[in-house]
Design an enzyme around this catalytic site. Structure first.
Site, PDB file in Angstrom:
ATOM      1  CE  LYS A   1      -3.626   2.788   1.194  1.00 42.39           C
ATOM      2  NZ  LYS A   1      -4.522   3.026   0.258  1.00 42.39           N
TER       3      LYS A   1
ATOM      4  CE  LYS B   1      -2.999   6.589   8.043  1.00 45.86           C
ATOM      5  NZ  LYS B   1      -4.253   5.825   8.132  1.00 45.86           N
TER       6      LYS B   1
END
Ligand code: NAD
Length: 294
Positions: free
Chosen positions: A171, A246
């Protein structure tokens, strides 16, 4: 059909939990926000009084929480999910968190006799609601096989990335590419403007040439060429710049922990830090083109 405990019914988790319900499973839910719990209970879920209550007596647990610290505090310790769930309960954490925290939680679950996967997702709120997410799954073959049918209820692509933590690794590596590519596409459009080259022409050429990438062809940062781009909707997210930041921060933490230098990843994080400081909360990550224009 199985009994499933679901914790974290936010923007993503709400849609995902509804797809577990639609698949016919019995669903027990918990969130710190009572409102989102009440809404899904009208549709057939049962409210649990705490996170640990949500996992007692269930076959499988799914969590969709903001960050690593939430995941660790929910799973670990005397009052955590691992201590509360029965041996043999399947655990699936779908939050995007740092690789080290993911590995720590999976190791604790494994030591307690449970199968657990880290299974972060690609795709936004619409994909979560439609059940068309892509899951990147880390864990043993056995844990993956056990998790796959549940993830299938919520996603279109379920990919086993490797051992525990590999889902999170996939990811952040993917999103580091995405952040860098978006900045590169935005810079090229800014330069083209200054050189008197029309945006439509650059799009027509680069989408058929070697500059082609998802940030250009599916998410073009200038209004016009791609109808569904947030650029055509005043840069409303979409994929929020804060979410991109993030993920870029997680990538830098991972790079540091692994002793790897990723100069463009680092620079992208710095640029997104600057951009989120100056923009609205619901700003899409492609809006960075407006900062790059100066
Ligand atoms: P969100 O903030 O909308 O939802 C998080 C939910 O968790 C909230 O409802 C919150 O009340 C709940 N929560 C927090 N701590 C809790 C606790 N201790 N016990 C119970 N509930 C708790 O976030 P989101 O957009 O749904 O994102 C969830 C995760 O998915 C994040 O890790 C994010 O990075 C990732 N993600 C988001 C997107 C997106 O487009 N939103 C896309 C891909 C991945």
């Amino acid at each position: 059909m199985a009994k499933v405990g679901f914790i974290g019914l936010g923007n993503m988790g709400g849609g995902m939990a509804r797809n577990i319900l639609k698949a016919g499973h019995e669903l027990k839910v918990f969130d710190l926000n009572d409102q989102v719990v009440a809404e899904i209970c009208v549709e057939g879920a049962t409210a649990a009084s705490s996170a640990t209550d949500a996992v007692r007596g269930v076959d499988a647990v799914i969590t969709m929480l903001p960050a690593g610290k939430h995941v660790k505090s929910v799973y670990l310790g005397e009052n955590g999910l691992i201590a509360a769930a029965g041996e043999g309960t399947l655990m699936m954490d779908c939050s995007t968190i740092d690789v080290d925290s993911a590995r720590e939680v999976v190791a604790a679950a494994t030591a307690a006799g449970m199968n657990m996967v880290d299974a972060p997702v690609s795709g936004g709120v619409a994909a979560a609601a439609m059940g068309s997410l892509t899951f990147m799954v880390g864990g043993t073959e056995e844990a993956f096989t056990a998790a796959e049918p549940y993830l299938d209820n919520m996603g279109a692509n379920i990919i086993h990335a490797g051992k525990a933590g590999s889902g999170q690794a996939a990811k952040i590596c993917n999103n580091m590419m995405l952040g860098i590519q978006m900045i590169s596409v935005a810079e090229a459009f800014v330069l083209a403007e200054k050189l008197g080259l029309e945006a439509d022409k650059l799009f027509a050429i680069s989408s058929k040439a070697s500059g082609q990438c998802w940030s250009l062809t599916s998410y073009c940062p200038v209004p016009g060429p791609v109808e569904t781009s947030p650029a055509n909707n005043d840069y409303k997210a979409g994929f929020a710049a804060a979410m991109m930041l993030k993920d870029l921060r997680l990538a830098q933490e991972a790079a540091q922990s692994a002793g790897v230098t990723t100069p463009l990843g680092q620079m992208s994080r710095d640029l997104y830090e600057k951009f989120t400081d100056m923009s609205a909360d619901d700003m899409d990550f492609s809006g960075i083109i407006n900062m790059l224009r100066g």
